[in-house]
Design a protein around this motif. Structure first.
Motif, short mmCIF file in Angstrom:
data_model
loop_
_atom_site.label_atom_id
_atom_site.label_comp_id
_atom_site.label_asym_id
_atom_site.label_seq_id
_atom_site.Cartn_x
_atom_site.Cartn_y
_atom_site.Cartn_z
N ARG A 161 0.86 -1.19 0.00
CA ARG A 161 0.00 0.00 0.00
C ARG A 161 0.90 1.24 0.00
O ARG A 161 1.70 1.42 0.91
CB ARG A 161 -0.90 0.05 1.23
CG ARG A 161 -1.50 -1.28 1.61
CD ARG A 161 -2.20 -1.17 2.96
NE ARG A 161 -2.56 -2.50 3.46
CZ ARG A 161 -3.62 -2.75 4.20
NH1 ARG A 161 -4.43 -1.78 4.55
NH2 ARG A 161 -3.86 -3.98 4.62
N VAL A 162 0.77 2.06 -1.00
CA VAL A 162 1.55 3.29 -1.08
C VAL A 162 0.64 4.45 -0.71
O VAL A 162 -0.43 4.63 -1.31
CB VAL A 162 2.13 3.47 -2.49
CG1 VAL A 162 2.86 4.79 -2.61
CG2 VAL A 162 3.07 2.32 -2.82
N ARG A 163 1.04 5.21 0.29
CA ARG A 163 0.22 6.34 0.78
C ARG A 163 0.95 7.64 0.51
O ARG A 163 1.72 8.13 1.34
CB ARG A 163 -0.06 6.17 2.28
CG ARG A 163 -0.86 4.92 2.61
CD ARG A 163 -0.97 4.71 4.11
NE ARG A 163 -1.66 3.46 4.42
CZ ARG A 163 -1.46 2.76 5.53
NH1 ARG A 163 -0.57 3.18 6.44
NH2 ARG A 163 -2.12 1.65 5.75
N PRO A 164 0.70 8.24 -0.65
CA PRO A 164 1.41 9.48 -0.99
C PRO A 164 0.73 10.72 -0.41
O PRO A 164 -0.46 10.72 -0.09
CB PRO A 164 1.34 9.50 -2.52
CG PRO A 164 0.05 8.78 -2.83
CD PRO A 164 -0.09 7.72 -1.76
N ALA A 165 1.53 11.78 -0.29
CA ALA A 165 0.99 13.10 -0.02
C ALA A 165 0.33 13.61 -1.30
O ALA A 165 0.10 12.85 -2.24
CB ALA A 165 2.12 14.02 0.44
N PHE A 166 0.00 14.89 -1.37
CA PHE A 166 -0.59 15.47 -2.58
C PHE A 166 0.42 15.35 -3.73
O PHE A 166 1.58 15.73 -3.58
CB PHE A 166 -0.97 16.93 -2.36
CG PHE A 166 -2.11 17.10 -1.41
CD1 PHE A 166 -3.42 17.03 -1.85
CD2 PHE A 166 -1.88 17.32 -0.05
CE1 PHE A 166 -4.48 17.18 -0.98
CE2 PHE A 166 -2.93 17.47 0.83
CZ PHE A 166 -4.24 17.39 0.37
N VAL A 167 -0.03 14.83 -4.86
CA VAL A 167 0.86 14.46 -5.96
C VAL A 167 0.71 15.45 -7.11
O VAL A 167 -0.39 15.62 -7.66
CB VAL A 167 0.55 13.03 -6.46
CG1 VAL A 167 1.57 12.62 -7.51
CG2 VAL A 167 0.54 12.04 -5.29
N PHE A 168 1.81 16.09 -7.49
CA PHE A 168 1.77 17.11 -8.54
C PHE A 168 2.84 16.86 -9.59
O PHE A 168 3.93 16.36 -9.30
CB PHE A 168 2.00 18.50 -7.95
CG PHE A 168 0.91 18.97 -7.01
CD1 PHE A 168 -0.40 19.08 -7.44
CD2 PHE A 168 1.22 19.28 -5.69
CE1 PHE A 168 -1.39 19.52 -6.57
CE2 PHE A 168 0.23 19.72 -4.83
CZ PHE A 168 -1.08 19.84 -5.27
N GLN A 169 2.53 17.24 -10.82
CA GLN A 169 3.50 17.36 -11.90
C GLN A 169 2.96 18.37 -12.89
O GLN A 169 1.76 18.66 -12.93
CB GLN A 169 3.77 16.02 -12.58
CG GLN A 169 2.57 15.42 -13.32
CD GLN A 169 2.93 14.16 -14.06
OE1 GLN A 169 4.04 14.05 -14.59
NE2 GLN A 169 2.01 13.19 -14.11
N ARG A 170 3.83 18.92 -13.70
CA ARG A 170 3.42 19.97 -14.64
C ARG A 170 2.38 19.47 -15.63
O ARG A 170 1.39 20.16 -15.90
CB ARG A 170 4.65 20.49 -15.40
CG ARG A 170 4.36 21.70 -16.28
CD ARG A 170 5.62 22.12 -17.04
NE ARG A 170 5.42 23.39 -17.72
CZ ARG A 170 4.82 23.52 -18.91
NH1 ARG A 170 4.36 22.44 -19.54
NH2 ARG A 170 4.67 24.72 -19.45
N SER A 171 2.56 18.26 -16.16
CA SER A 171 1.67 17.79 -17.22
C SER A 171 0.27 17.44 -16.73
O SER A 171 -0.63 17.25 -17.54
CB SER A 171 2.29 16.57 -17.92
OG SER A 171 2.47 15.51 -17.01
N ALA A 172 0.07 17.35 -15.42
CA ALA A 172 -1.26 17.07 -14.88
C ALA A 172 -1.95 18.32 -14.36
O ALA A 172 -3.07 18.25 -13.84
CB ALA A 172 -1.17 16.04 -13.76
N ALA A 173 -1.30 19.47 -14.50
CA ALA A 173 -1.77 20.69 -13.84
C ALA A 173 -3.15 21.13 -14.30
O ALA A 173 -4.01 21.46 -13.48
CB ALA A 173 -0.75 21.82 -14.05
N THR A 174 -3.39 21.17 -15.60
CA THR A 174 -4.68 21.65 -16.09
C THR A 174 -5.80 20.72 -15.65
O THR A 174 -6.88 21.17 -15.25
CB THR A 174 -4.66 21.77 -17.62
OG1 THR A 174 -3.61 22.67 -18.00
CG2 THR A 174 -5.98 22.31 -18.14
N ALA A 175 -5.56 19.41 -15.72
CA ALA A 175 -6.58 18.45 -15.29
C ALA A 175 -6.87 18.60 -13.81
O ALA A 175 -8.03 18.57 -13.38
CB ALA A 175 -6.12 17.03 -15.60
N GLN A 176 -5.84 18.80 -12.98
CA GLN A 176 -6.06 18.95 -11.55
C GLN A 176 -6.73 20.27 -11.23
O GLN A 176 -7.55 20.35 -10.31
CB GLN A 176 -4.72 18.83 -10.81
CG GLN A 176 -4.19 17.41 -10.80
CD GLN A 176 -2.89 17.30 -10.03
OE1 GLN A 176 -1.97 18.12 -10.19
NE2 GLN A 176 -2.77 16.28 -9.20
#
Length: 351
Positions: free
Chosen positions: A164-179
């Motif tokens: 089980r991987v429990r990440p914090a808030f996950v961001f990258q440039r290419s997902a910015a508009t969708a997020q």
């Protein structure tokens, strides 16, 4: 090794595909909307794409023969239709685990979240912290339920390696508009997040958050695929983004705003379908614990290559420039204004 990535076209999935595409493994990307690939490119590509919906499709043929199944699919919207998100996230996860169990998949890796954790108490928590969710928000409730599904799955399939991987808030440039669309709504112009236009930054009193870059999370997932590890792993940077850190990111003067005021304003706007994020999701944000990632560093030999601030800045820079990718969920052309029947009640973001 055959690796099946469910939700391979989203924020985390696209980063994982990039990370392991040259690994020499057989990679199957599963998504409801698969990217368009020409016959020649498909012949040369390192990923074979399959279209499926975990809530309704027959999943056994997809996971049959897999050495590892990585489950990253998640439906955040429409937040006004919790039955739909429950069917995809909770029931869909159960269906995928059932299929993996029937097919005898040796290893299953599931992306949980910091939002599965119960409220924190000041000090960083490790993976033994309770996972009962921080609020009544559907997102937190469904993440906590997935943790219970994994508890049962581990008991019923003791020979399967479960991570089980429990990440914090996950961001990258290419997902910015969708997020931006998912959390801020389709009518929020990205240019409003330009620091030049924000001399004063309202920050809810007591806010603190952790972030991680999608690429760093992908490297942790790749390590979990390759190494014989089991159990839960927090994936986050060490820095915590609080009032002062956020003010530095925006080069602005921070203005403390009572959290209750923000919560009521957000709740009212959500009920009027003006914003996509409900007030109880803000409650979850304010109650999240600070996580320790020491286990991931020790057992996955993992170190983030980006700070939490850099991950957030990549997102903000991407929002300002309308960044995206050719992956359908991240395509900026699909991140504009929605038809009224879709906003909050119709088609959301599926894997």
């Amino acid at each position: 090794m055959k690796i099946v990535i469910v939700g391979a076209s989203g924020n985390i999935g696209s980063a994982l595909v990039r990370e392991i595409s040259s690994s020499g493994h057989e990679i199957v990307g599963v998504a409801r909307r698969v990217p368009e690939v020409t016959p020649r490119a498909e012949h040369l590509a390192s990923v074979r794409w399959e279209s499926a919906d975990i809530a309704t499709s027959d999943l056994d043929p997809l996971v049959a023969g897999a050495d590892v199944v990585v489950h990253l699919a998640w439906l955040f919207q429409p937040s006004h239709d919790p039955d739909l998100t429950w069917a995809s996230n909770a029931v869909g996860t159960r269906r995928l685990l059932d299929a993996a169990g029937r097919q005898g998949v040796p290893a299953v890796i599931v992306s949980s979240s910091v939002a599965a954790y119960s409220p924190g108490q000041g000090t960083p928590v490790d993976e033994d912290w309770p996972t009962d969710g921080p609020s009544s928000a559907a997102y937190a409730r469904e993440k906590a339920y997935v943790e219970r599904l994994l508890d049962v799955f581990e008991l019923e399939h003791p020979d399967t390696r479960v991570v089980r991987v429990r990440p914090a808030f996950v961001f990258q440039r290419s997902a910015a508009t969708a997020q931006r669309r998912l959390f801020g709504g389709p009518l929020l112009p990205g240019r409003l997040l330009d620091p030049k236009l924000i001399p004063m930054l309202p920050v809810p009193t007591g806010l603190q958050m952790q972030t991680v870059h999608s690429g760093d999370l992908a490297r942790a997932l790749a390590a979990a695929i390759e190494r014989p590890v089991r159990g839960a792993f927090n994936i986050t940077t060490d820095d915590v983004l609080d009032r002062d850190a956020l003010a530095e990111v925006f080069s602005a003067k921070a203005l403390d705003v009572p959290a209750g005021v923000v919560r009521h304003a957000l709740g009212a706007a959500w009920r009027l379908h003006l914003v996509p994020a409900p007030g109880n999701l803000f409650d979850a944000l304010m109650r999240l614990p600070v996580m320790s990632a020491e286990r991931a560093k020790a057992e996955l030999d993992w170190q983030p290559q980006h700070t939490g601030r850099e991950a957030l800045e990549a997102f903000l820079e991407g929002v300002r420039h309308g960044a995206g990718s050719t992956m359908p969920p991240l395509d900026p052309k699909s991140s504009g204004p929605l038809r009224s029947r879709e906003f909050g009640t119709g088609i959301g973001s599926r894997p």
